[in-house]
Design an enzyme around this catalytic site. Structure first.
Site, short mmCIF file in Angstrom:
data_model
loop_
_atom_site.label_atom_id
_atom_site.label_comp_id
_atom_site.label_asym_id
_atom_site.label_seq_id
_atom_site.Cartn_x
_atom_site.Cartn_y
_atom_site.Cartn_z
N ASP A 1 60.62 37.09 43.01
CA ASP A 1 61.80 35.91 43.18
C ASP A 1 62.66 37.15 43.03
O ASP A 1 62.36 38.10 42.94
CB ASP A 1 62.23 34.89 42.74
CG ASP A 1 63.00 34.11 43.61
OD1 ASP A 1 63.80 34.13 44.33
OD2 ASP A 1 62.81 32.40 43.79
N LYS B 1 46.05 31.13 27.48
CA LYS B 1 46.95 31.17 28.51
C LYS B 1 47.85 29.39 28.70
O LYS B 1 47.06 29.04 28.95
CB LYS B 1 46.67 31.36 29.11
CG LYS B 1 47.14 32.34 30.80
CD LYS B 1 45.77 32.34 31.50
CE LYS B 1 45.35 31.44 31.84
NZ LYS B 1 46.55 30.92 33.16
N THR C 1 42.67 37.28 41.87
CA THR C 1 40.82 36.89 41.73
C THR C 1 40.45 36.79 42.10
O THR C 1 39.01 36.18 42.67
CB THR C 1 40.49 37.35 40.61
OG1 THR C 1 40.65 35.62 40.01
CG2 THR C 1 40.64 37.96 39.53
N ARG D 1 37.53 27.40 32.02
CA ARG D 1 36.41 26.49 31.60
C ARG D 1 35.54 27.01 31.48
O ARG D 1 34.28 25.85 30.34
CB ARG D 1 36.02 26.04 33.32
CG ARG D 1 36.80 25.10 33.90
CD ARG D 1 37.13 25.28 35.89
NE ARG D 1 37.71 26.93 36.35
CZ ARG D 1 38.00 26.42 37.20
NH1 ARG D 1 38.24 25.46 38.17
NH2 ARG D 1 38.54 27.58 37.80
N ASP E 1 51.65 32.04 31.48
CA ASP E 1 51.36 32.99 32.86
C ASP E 1 51.52 32.61 33.93
O ASP E 1 51.19 31.46 34.80
CB ASP E 1 49.94 33.03 33.02
CG ASP E 1 49.10 33.49 34.09
OD1 ASP E 1 50.08 34.23 34.70
OD2 ASP E 1 48.01 33.21 34.76
N LYS F 1 53.54 33.77 36.86
CA LYS F 1 53.43 34.52 37.74
C LYS F 1 54.96 34.51 38.55
O LYS F 1 55.21 34.58 39.84
CB LYS F 1 52.48 34.41 38.68
CG LYS F 1 50.96 34.90 38.11
CD LYS F 1 49.93 33.96 39.14
CE LYS F 1 48.57 34.30 37.87
NZ LYS F 1 48.75 33.31 37.61
#
Length: 238
Positions: free
Chosen positions: A68, A36, A127, A218, A63, A65
């Site tokens: 608009d 990603k 999240t 991570r 990704d 997002k």
């Protein structure tokens, strides 16, 4: 002989450094199902930076997002036609017209490239947000109700699936059916820090509830041995 299940792991390469991203991909290739690339990488390097990673021959989840007016989102998706990506994100809160423009633009990308169109996945509730955060922006419904409402909208607009936290997987799978793609961040192997994620779950529990893709950052990218970390996660899924 049975077919092997697709690897559900998607590694979030949250870095601006192309060489670092390339090194991580080489370490993880064969042990994850895709990578990603988000706003951090794309803002720093643009489409040219993505092209520099294409030689690794690994599925790419872009990704960004998008959120608009419909025309702008459609043009942004068309502008990705030269990028070899299998999945992209838009914010479902952008509304029906924007979502329909996004899915139509993805079909145009397929016509332009002659390849399968990129999946368009709707972001529901980030999240990093909890119930208090929703109230702060004027949303009084509980998180689950808000996620289901946005997923309904996404599905009615022909989107391929949604991004959701682990805690909405079961309800969404029941509500939206078995073919609806559920992309799940907030995945933390046992013993990992939650960092800035407020609604997390282990990989095995998320898959049992019906996740399609597990987005993990991570715990892989900052591991002493990313390859071993990825292998351990896949093995934990059984």
């Amino acid at each position: 002989m049975t077919d092997m299940k697709p690897n559900p792991l998607i590694c979030a390469l949250d870095t601006t450094d192309i060489d670092e991203a390339s090194s991580l991909i080489e370490q993880l290739r064969g042990h994850i199902g895709g990578i990603k690339l988000g706003l951090e990488f794309f803002t720093a390097n643009g489409a040219a930076g993505v092209h520099q990673l294409e030689h690794h021959k690994i599925p790419l989840f872009l990704d960004l997002k998008f959120h608009d007016i419909p025309n702008t989102v459609a043009k942004a998706i068309r502008a990705t036609a030269g990028i070899n990506t299998f999945m992209m994100t838009v914010h479902t809160s952008g509304g029906r017209a924007m979502l329909q423009a996004a899915i139509d633009a993805s079909m145009e990308v397929s016509i332009i490239t002659g390849k399968a169109r990129p999946l368009i996945i709707g972001v529901t509730v980030l999240t990093s947000l909890d119930q208090h955060d929703l109230h702060m922006v004027g949303i009084r419904d509980n998180i689950n109700d808000q996620v289901l409402r946005l997923a309904d909208l996404a599905q009615s607009c022909r989107l391929d699936g949604v991004v959701c936290s682990p805690y909405e997987i079961a309800a969404l799978r029941k509500h939206c059916g078995s073919d609806f793609t559920l992309v799940v961040p907030g995945i933390r192997p046992d013993g990992s820090s939650n960092d800035d994620q407020k609604r997390t779950m282990t990989p095995l529990d998320a898959m049992k509830k019906g996740a399609t893709h597990l987005v993990i950052g991570r715990p892989l990218t900052q591991a002493a041995n990313p390859q071993a970390a990825a292998k351990a996660i896949v093995e934990s899924l059984g």
